[in-house]
Scaffold this active site. Structure first.
Site, short mmCIF file in Angstrom:
data_model
loop_
_atom_site.label_atom_id
_atom_site.label_comp_id
_atom_site.label_asym_id
_atom_site.label_seq_id
_atom_site.Cartn_x
_atom_site.Cartn_y
_atom_site.Cartn_z
N LYS A 175 0.90 -1.16 0.00
CA LYS A 175 0.00 0.00 0.00
C LYS A 175 0.93 1.20 0.00
CE LYS A 175 -4.01 2.14 2.17
NZ LYS A 175 -4.91 2.05 1.01
N SER A 231 -18.63 -5.33 -3.34
CA SER A 231 -18.38 -5.22 -1.91
C SER A 231 -19.60 -4.57 -1.26
CB SER A 231 -17.13 -4.36 -1.67
OG SER A 231 -16.94 -4.09 -0.30
N LEU A 256 -20.24 -7.81 6.24
CA LEU A 256 -19.74 -8.66 7.31
C LEU A 256 -19.52 -7.85 8.58
CD1 LEU A 256 -17.03 -10.59 5.22
CD2 LEU A 256 -19.28 -11.46 5.93
#
Length: 227
Positions: free
Chosen positions: A38, A177, A208
């Protein structure tokens, strides 16, 4: 077999890190080696070891190659704001060539799967002349598009896909997503995108609670990426 993918999203908080770490976890479960970068992370917390970013730490936790935090996240910025503005406030300049070199350093580990996670969306500025798209272009990495499923996502996804293709990069696939647990007609939205995006749907990650990379991995397909 070594594959590298650049992970981008339709927006900030689209679920890029969950998808990136989920892909790594899925690869690990298949006995494949993994690495991640990242390159630029804003919104880092000060620790005894220096600035640390939760997204970068999540990626590092799924790497089987012996990478340091600084290799996974070489540019760590404290304010949770646009990276080029955070860099300005820190008196730093984000240089594409340097970021390319840092990413290639991790790619040289030749893991079976390497993921490079962007920040925000495809056109996030790095400096007055360049965006994160220029980094992906310089690396010539296939792109995985993470679509944050919420009202308006169809237009965001199609515009981002068009921009990636216009920049000359292949899109390896996309992931739905489900960031909004209350999104109406979710399945119809996913179907609308499937019929309009000419690339594989790599998975649908449901909303989730306390999401983990391992949970996300169960909803993602590596086969469609040739892994």
């Amino acid at each position: 077999m070594t594959k590298t993918f650049f992970i981008t999203g339709t927006d900030t908080d689209a679920g890029k890190t969950l998808v990136a770490s989920g892909l790594l976890a899925a690869a690990k479960a298949k006995g494949l080696s993994t690495a991640a970068v990242k390159p630029v992370a804003a919104g880092c917390e000060s620790t005894a070891d220096g600035l640390r970013n939760s997204d970068a730490l999540a990626l590092l936790a799924q790497c089987t190659r012996p990478l340091s935090y600084d290799q996974v996240n070489p540019i760590a910025l404290a304010p949770p704001i646009a990276p080029h503005i955070a860099a300005q406030e820190a008196g730093r300049v984000l240089n594409v060539d340097r970021l390319v070199g840092l990413c290639r350093g991790v790619m040289a580990e030749r893991a079976d799967l390497t993921v490079i996670e962007g920040a925000g969306g495809w056109r996030v500025p790095l400096n007055p002349s360049h965006t994160l798209a220029d980094l992906a272009k310089a690396l010539n990495a296939p792109v995985i598009l993470v679509v944050g499923m919420k009202l308006g996502c169809i237009s965001h996804a199609l515009l981002t896909f068009e921009a990636i293709v216009r920049d000359g990069l292949p899109v390896a696939g996309w992931v739905a997503s489900c960031i909004d647990p209350h999104m109406q007609v979710l399945e119809q939205n996913i179907h609308s995108l499937q019929s309009r995006l000419p690339v594989p749907l790599l998975g649908v990650i449901p909303h989730l609670v306390n999401a983990s990379a391992e949970q996300a991995a169960t909803h993602l397909s590596l086969d469609k990426l040739g892994l």
